[in-house]
Write a protein that holds these residues in place. Structure first.
Motif, short mmCIF file in Angstrom:
data_model
loop_
_atom_site.label_atom_id
_atom_site.label_comp_id
_atom_site.label_asym_id
_atom_site.label_seq_id
_atom_site.Cartn_x
_atom_site.Cartn_y
_atom_site.Cartn_z
N ARG A 29 0.83 -1.20 0.00
CA ARG A 29 0.00 0.00 0.00
C ARG A 29 0.87 1.26 0.00
NH1 ARG A 29 -3.17 -3.23 3.46
NH2 ARG A 29 -2.23 -2.34 5.32
N LEU A 30 1.99 1.22 0.72
CA LEU A 30 2.89 2.38 0.74
C LEU A 30 3.47 2.62 -0.65
CD1 LEU A 30 4.31 4.57 2.34
CD2 LEU A 30 6.08 2.91 2.96
N THR A 31 3.82 1.56 -1.35
CA THR A 31 4.33 1.69 -2.71
C THR A 31 3.29 2.32 -3.62
OG1 THR A 31 5.77 -0.24 -2.42
CG2 THR A 31 5.25 0.42 -4.68
N ALA A 32 2.02 1.87 -3.47
CA ALA A 32 0.94 2.42 -4.29
C ALA A 32 0.72 3.90 -3.97
CB ALA A 32 -0.34 1.63 -4.04
N LEU A 33 0.82 4.26 -2.69
CA LEU A 33 0.63 5.65 -2.29
C LEU A 33 1.72 6.53 -2.87
CD1 LEU A 33 -0.82 7.81 -0.62
CD2 LEU A 33 0.54 7.10 1.36
N VAL A 59 -12.37 8.54 -1.80
CA VAL A 59 -12.63 7.85 -3.06
C VAL A 59 -11.34 7.73 -3.87
CG1 VAL A 59 -13.84 8.01 -5.28
CG2 VAL A 59 -15.05 8.53 -3.15
N GLU A 60 -10.55 8.80 -3.91
CA GLU A 60 -9.29 8.76 -4.66
C GLU A 60 -8.32 7.74 -4.08
OE1 GLU A 60 -8.08 12.79 -4.37
OE2 GLU A 60 -9.63 13.54 -5.72
N ALA A 61 -8.26 7.67 -2.74
CA ALA A 61 -7.36 6.72 -2.09
C ALA A 61 -7.75 5.28 -2.42
CB ALA A 61 -7.35 6.95 -0.59
N LEU A 62 -9.04 5.01 -2.43
CA LEU A 62 -9.52 3.67 -2.77
C LEU A 62 -9.24 3.35 -4.24
CD1 LEU A 62 -12.95 3.67 -0.89
CD2 LEU A 62 -10.91 2.39 -0.24
N GLY A 65 -5.68 2.43 -4.97
CA GLY A 65 -5.18 1.28 -4.26
C GLY A 65 -4.26 1.64 -3.11
N SER A 66 -4.28 2.91 -2.68
CA SER A 66 -3.41 3.34 -1.59
C SER A 66 -3.81 2.71 -0.26
CB SER A 66 -3.46 4.87 -1.46
OG SER A 66 -3.07 5.49 -2.68
N CYS A 67 -5.06 2.31 -0.13
CA CYS A 67 -5.52 1.69 1.11
C CYS A 67 -6.79 0.89 0.83
CB CYS A 67 -5.77 2.74 2.19
SG CYS A 67 -6.97 3.98 1.71
N ARG A 68 -7.12 0.03 1.78
CA ARG A 68 -8.36 -0.75 1.69
C ARG A 68 -9.48 -0.11 2.49
NH1 ARG A 68 -8.51 -6.84 3.06
NH2 ARG A 68 -10.58 -6.43 2.22
N CYS A 69 -9.11 0.69 3.48
CA CYS A 69 -10.12 1.23 4.39
C CYS A 69 -9.80 2.69 4.67
CB CYS A 69 -10.13 0.42 5.68
SG CYS A 69 -11.29 1.02 6.93
N THR A 115 -11.26 -1.34 -8.83
CA THR A 115 -9.96 -1.99 -9.01
C THR A 115 -10.11 -3.47 -9.31
OG1 THR A 115 -9.80 -2.41 -6.62
CG2 THR A 115 -8.86 -0.35 -7.45
N SER A 116 -11.24 -4.06 -8.90
CA SER A 116 -11.49 -5.47 -9.19
C SER A 116 -12.89 -5.70 -9.74
CB SER A 116 -11.30 -6.33 -7.93
OG SER A 116 -12.18 -5.91 -6.90
N GLY A 117 -13.78 -4.74 -9.54
CA GLY A 117 -15.14 -4.84 -10.06
C GLY A 117 -15.41 -3.71 -11.04
N PRO A 118 -16.61 -3.70 -11.64
CA PRO A 118 -16.93 -2.65 -12.62
C PRO A 118 -16.82 -1.24 -12.04
CG PRO A 118 -18.53 -4.44 -12.72
CD PRO A 118 -17.69 -4.70 -11.52
N THR A 119 -17.31 -1.04 -10.80
CA THR A 119 -17.24 0.27 -10.17
C THR A 119 -16.78 0.11 -8.72
OG1 THR A 119 -19.49 0.30 -9.25
CG2 THR A 119 -19.23 0.96 -11.56
N LEU A 120 -16.38 1.22 -8.10
CA LEU A 120 -16.00 1.18 -6.69
C LEU A 120 -17.17 0.78 -5.80
CD1 LEU A 120 -13.60 4.20 -5.98
CD2 LEU A 120 -13.06 1.76 -6.04
N LEU A 121 -18.40 1.12 -6.22
CA LEU A 121 -19.56 0.75 -5.42
C LEU A 121 -19.71 -0.77 -5.36
CD1 LEU A 121 -21.93 1.76 -3.75
CD2 LEU A 121 -23.29 1.84 -5.85
#
Length: 217
Positions: A29-33, A59-62, A65-69, A115-121
């Protein structure tokens, strides 16, 4: 260091393995950030502290891929705080403001590629909660003091919506619940914050038994 941790993780079990696995995920996650910041992406760490700014950054962080939560805080309309020991009528204004922002958040998540589905929702669970509720009776200042019982709302991925879990009796005391069905029953389980935490872990594909043994989702 990450490669060494991966090797050790394969050799160990139990708590040591979990620590090493967590270390590896953290470095990813740090690398992605770092990549998100250096590439000039829209991840704006200097945005304001208003609720809208927090939601945009979340929303931007998700998305990067900078974080999961992520956690944001809504302090009531105009930043006046939900802690209405007086003038409880302000709660109506605060709720209207909160739900306006939640509507906008859900629309944004539905329009943002995942990142894995069609939308973040499709891959995000939105949790709305408070650490306490308000007393069922008004005090002498037309406000409501703190109350032991509170509520929470879950929206989005993995959530079977349109239902209410738990409730209060005529004395405003929490009633036991059948964890399998969500129905209130005299021989059920008294809901605690750990049951709620276990539920969120399960939604996030984390085994709650490792962290909260004895508490079922």
């Amino acid at each position: 260091l990450a490669q060494r941790a991966a090797v050790l993780s394969d050799r160990h079990s139990g708590q040591a393995s979990r620590w090493l696995r967590t270390f590896g995920e953290s470095t990813d996650r740090l690398t992605a950030l770092r990549a998100a910041i250096t590439s000039g992406s829209s991840l704006n760490l200097k945005a304001g502290s208003e609720f809208t700014d927090q939601l945009d950054l979340a929303v931007e962080a998700l998305q990067t891929g900078s974080c999961r939560c992520v956690m944001v805080q809504q302090s009531g309309a105009f930043g006046l705080s939900w802690d209405t020991h007086s003038i409880n009528a302000l709660q109506s204004i605060y709720f209207a403001d909160l739900f306006d922002h939640l509507d906008a958040l859900i629309e944004t998540l539905a329009e943002t590629p995942g990142t894995s589905g069609p939308t973040l929702l499709d891959e995000t669970c939105v949790v709305v909660f408070s650490e306490m509720g308000r007393h069922p009776w008004l005090n002498n200042q037309e406000g409501r003091d703190h109350w032991t019982y509170t509520s929470a709302m879950l929206i989005g991925a993995g959530v079977s919506g349109g239902q209410v879990i738990g409730g209060l009796d005529d004395s405003y005391i929490g009633e036991p619940v059948d964890l399998a069905t969500g129905e209130r029953t005299d021989d059920g389980t008294a809901l605690q914050s750990s049951h709620f935490g276990a539920t969120l872990m399960a939604l996030g594909d984390v085994d709650p038994g490792e962290v909260l043994p004895g508490f079922e989702p």
